[in-house]
Design a protein around this motif. Sequence first.
Motif, PDB file in Angstrom:
ATOM      1  N   TYR A 148      -4.087   8.714  -2.284  1.00 52.63           N
ATOM      2  CA  TYR A 148      -3.880   7.870  -1.110  1.00 52.63           C
ATOM      3  C   TYR A 148      -2.748   6.890  -1.368  1.00 52.63           C
ATOM      4  N   SER A 149      -2.190   6.372  -0.286  1.00 48.91           N
ATOM      5  CA  SER A 149      -1.092   5.409  -0.379  1.00 48.91           C
ATOM      6  C   SER A 149      -1.644   3.999  -0.526  1.00 48.91           C
ATOM      7  N   ALA A 150      -1.061   3.242  -1.445  1.00 51.25           N
ATOM      8  CA  ALA A 150      -1.404   1.837  -1.642  1.00 51.25           C
ATOM      9  C   ALA A 150      -0.170   1.011  -1.300  1.00 51.25           C
ATOM     10  N   ILE A 151      -0.347   0.000  -0.443  1.00 54.05           N
ATOM     11  CA  ILE A 151       0.786  -0.768   0.071  1.00 54.05           C
ATOM     12  C   ILE A 151       0.733  -2.193  -0.472  1.00 54.05           C
ATOM     13  N   SER A 152       1.870  -2.688  -0.957  1.00 60.85           N
ATOM     14  CA  SER A 152       1.942  -4.060  -1.463  1.00 60.85           C
ATOM     15  C   SER A 152       3.394  -4.513  -1.483  1.00 60.85           C
ATOM     16  N   ASP A 153       3.609  -5.737  -1.990  1.00 60.10           N
ATOM     17  CA  ASP A 153       4.969  -6.236  -2.163  1.00 60.10           C
ATOM     18  C   ASP A 153       5.788  -5.337  -3.091  1.00 60.10           C
ATOM     19  N   TYR A 154       5.098  -4.569  -3.924  1.00 53.91           N
ATOM     20  CA  TYR A 154       5.788  -3.721  -4.898  1.00 53.91           C
ATOM     21  C   TYR A 154       6.241  -2.400  -4.297  1.00 53.91           C
ATOM     22  N   GLY A 155       5.868  -2.138  -3.059  1.00 51.59           N
ATOM     23  CA  GLY A 155       6.254  -0.895  -2.416  1.00 51.59           C
ATOM     24  C   GLY A 155       5.043  -0.041  -2.092  1.00 51.59           C
ATOM     25  N   ILE A 156       5.303   1.229  -1.838  1.00 47.16           N
ATOM     26  CA  ILE A 156       4.250   2.197  -1.521  1.00 47.16           C
ATOM     27  C   ILE A 156       4.002   3.038  -2.758  1.00 47.16           C
ATOM     28  N   CYS A 157       2.823   2.878  -3.343  1.00 55.50           N
ATOM     29  CA  CYS A 157       2.440   3.637  -4.530  1.00 55.50           C
ATOM     30  C   CYS A 157       1.408   4.703  -4.163  1.00 55.50           C
ATOM     31  N   THR A 158       1.281   5.696  -5.022  1.00 53.04           N
ATOM     32  CA  THR A 158       0.263   6.720  -4.832  1.00 53.04           C
ATOM     33  C   THR A 158      -0.832   6.525  -5.868  1.00 53.04           C
ATOM     34  N   MET A 159      -2.045   6.308  -5.384  1.00 53.51           N
ATOM     35  CA  MET A 159      -3.194   6.093  -6.250  1.00 53.51           C
ATOM     36  C   MET A 159      -4.056   7.355  -6.272  1.00 53.51           C
ATOM     37  N   LEU A 160      -4.741   7.536  -7.406  1.00 50.09           N
ATOM     38  CA  LEU A 160      -5.658   8.659  -7.565  1.00 50.09           C
ATOM     39  C   LEU A 160      -7.061   8.119  -7.798  1.00 50.09           C
ATOM     40  N   ALA A 161      -8.029   8.662  -7.071  1.00 46.83           N
ATOM     41  CA  ALA A 161      -9.433   8.318  -7.270  1.00 46.83           C
ATOM     42  C   ALA A 161     -10.232   9.609  -7.335  1.00 46.83           C
ATOM     43  N   LYS A 162     -11.453   9.511  -7.835  1.00 45.85           N
ATOM     44  CA  LYS A 162     -12.296  10.701  -7.898  1.00 45.85           C
ATOM     45  C   LYS A 162     -13.740  10.336  -7.593  1.00 45.85           C
ATOM     46  N   THR A 163     -14.483  11.325  -7.136  1.00 48.54           N
ATOM     47  CA  THR A 163     -15.902  11.140  -6.833  1.00 48.54           C
ATOM     48  C   THR A 163     -16.599  12.491  -6.910  1.00 48.54           C
ATOM     49  N   LYS A 164     -17.895  12.435  -7.109  1.00 52.61           N
ATOM     50  CA  LYS A 164     -18.701  13.648  -7.028  1.00 52.61           C
ATOM     51  C   LYS A 164     -19.695  13.599  -5.881  1.00 52.61           C
ATOM     52  N   ASP A 165     -19.879  12.385  -5.315  1.00 51.66           N
ATOM     53  CA  ASP A 165     -20.909  12.224  -4.293  1.00 51.66           C
ATOM     54  C   ASP A 165     -20.448  11.495  -3.028  1.00 51.66           C
ATOM     55  N   PHE A 166     -19.228  10.972  -3.007  1.00 54.88           N
ATOM     56  CA  PHE A 166     -18.699  10.180  -1.891  1.00 54.88           C
ATOM     57  C   PHE A 166     -19.563   8.962  -1.587  1.00 54.88           C
ATOM     58  N   VAL A 167     -20.289   8.518  -2.595  1.00 52.22           N
ATOM     59  CA  VAL A 167     -21.004   7.251  -2.529  1.00 52.22           C
ATOM     60  C   VAL A 167     -20.310   6.235  -3.426  1.00 52.22           C
ATOM     61  N   SER A 168     -20.034   6.648  -4.650  1.00 52.62           N
ATOM     62  CA  SER A 168     -19.272   5.816  -5.577  1.00 52.62           C
ATOM     63  C   SER A 168     -17.944   6.495  -5.888  1.00 52.62           C
ATOM     64  N   PHE A 169     -16.921   5.692  -6.081  1.00 52.94           N
ATOM     65  CA  PHE A 169     -15.569   6.188  -6.336  1.00 52.94           C
ATOM     66  C   PHE A 169     -15.024   5.545  -7.607  1.00 52.94           C
ATOM     67  N   GLU A 170     -14.321   6.332  -8.394  1.00 50.00           N
ATOM     68  CA  GLU A 170     -13.642   5.809  -9.573  1.00 50.00           C
ATOM     69  C   GLU A 170     -12.138   5.839  -9.330  1.00 50.00           C
ATOM     70  N   LYS A 171     -11.523   4.662  -9.299  1.00 53.00           N
ATOM     71  CA  LYS A 171     -10.077   4.594  -9.148  1.00 53.00           C
ATOM     72  C   LYS A 171      -9.421   4.837 -10.502  1.00 53.00           C
ATOM     73  N   MET A 172      -8.507   5.788 -10.548  1.00 53.82           N
ATOM     74  CA  MET A 172      -7.895   6.212 -11.799  1.00 53.82           C
ATOM     75  C   MET A 172      -6.528   5.589 -12.027  1.00 53.82           C
ATOM     76  N   GLY A 173      -5.948   4.985 -10.981  1.00 51.44           N
ATOM     77  CA  GLY A 173      -4.677   4.295 -11.149  1.00 51.44           C
ATOM     78  C   GLY A 173      -3.531   4.914 -10.393  1.00 51.44           C
ATOM     79  N   ASN A 174      -2.360   4.346 -10.612  1.00 49.03           N
ATOM     80  CA  ASN A 174      -1.131   4.734  -9.936  1.00 49.03           C
ATOM     81  C   ASN A 174      -0.492   5.909 -10.674  1.00 49.03           C
ATOM     82  N   ILE A 175      -0.202   6.995  -9.963  1.00 48.03           N
ATOM     83  CA  ILE A 175       0.299   8.200 -10.628  1.00 48.03           C
ATOM     84  C   ILE A 175       1.763   8.505 -10.334  1.00 48.03           C
ATOM     85  N   LEU A 176       2.400   7.762  -9.422  1.00 48.20           N
ATOM     86  CA  LEU A 176       3.813   8.004  -9.118  1.00 48.20           C
ATOM     87  C   LEU A 176       4.528   6.678  -8.904  1.00 48.20           C
ATOM     88  N   HIS A 177       5.846   6.711  -9.093  1.00 50.72           N
ATOM     89  CA  HIS A 177       6.651   5.510  -8.875  1.00 50.72           C
ATOM     90  C   HIS A 177       6.701   5.177  -7.383  1.00 50.72           C
TER      91      HIS A 177
END
Length: 347
Positions: A148-177
């Motif tokens: 998903y896209s993350a928007i901030s003063d730093y620009g538009i970053c691409t974040m990666l998250a994962k889940t197995k149940d769509f109840v809890s999510f683990e954010k894995m961090g920014n994967i692209l410049h």
Amino acid sequence: MVKYCTGNPIITPENVPPLGKNFRVIGSFNPGVTLFEGKPLLLVRVAEQITQKQQGKVSVPVAEGGTIRVLDFELSDSRYDFSDVRTIRNGKQKFLTSMSRLMVATSEDGEHFTLHPDRVLMPENEYEKFGVEDPRITYLEGVYYITYSAISDYGICTMLAKTKDFVSFEKMGNILHPDNKDVVLFPQKIGGKYYMLHRPSTSEFSRPEMWIAESDNLMYWGNHRRLMGVRDGEWDSARIGVSSTPMPIDEGWLVLYHGADVHDRYCLGAVLLDAECPSKVLARTAKPIMEPVQAYETSGFLSNVVFACGCIHSGDTLKLYYGAADKYVCLAELSVPFLLKSLQEGK
């Protein structure tokens, strides 16, 4: 060619509970799409604004330190440009007038959805200050990965998250410049590598076009190559980006993509990639396979927009859950044989 759900729009801003009494939902749109436990599941982008109470001021929400803070701007302040309803500008500095979060919606029949305000990906860290947007979901090796896209003063970053149940999510961090968006993972390894499609957006020389990259571990990506570009004078002349998780079919990888022209009119097309070498384009539709024609697509927060972040492939049919006019979630069915015919004609 396109079969629209008679109940469209199937999710409207009025269906979505706001963050709180000082918020109002202005858009529920651009959902990530997957099958979960055999049933359609959406991750809906919910855009909200601060309820305007003070005359002569505009208030905008920002996420900081896990909480939502409100910034106030005087409309009379000549340092700021308020001409675009979506943004407030001060030179190169930019603020969004709304903030988006991602909310789970589930369905028993694929047309009527229940929203779950307690199952949400919220903007939290410094890269998500102005919101999180436009998710794509890929089921890969027993895990649901969300880009998903993350928007901030730093620009538009691409974040990666994962889940197995769509109840809890683990954010894995920014994967692209930054600036980069419209990112999706392929649903399986190819030649021992993970692959993604993405769209670098900031350059003094190039235009927003589709690229492909590969990885050994999903976090560190390289061997970036241009996949395909915009076409001058056509419906996809201004920018293009991926709209669906690549779908394996007998002919290769079928991928839906969006394109916009110089008037910001968004349509959908399709591209066919080689099964073993996904950086090779085999065919591309010459004309849109879907364009804004319905009233709920031609009039809204941003008019004349059909924008997809995913679909469900079942036999010869694609169930397309898409954003209409940056305001609604809608449903349409597309014929896979029709898409393949359009791809052949576009060669």
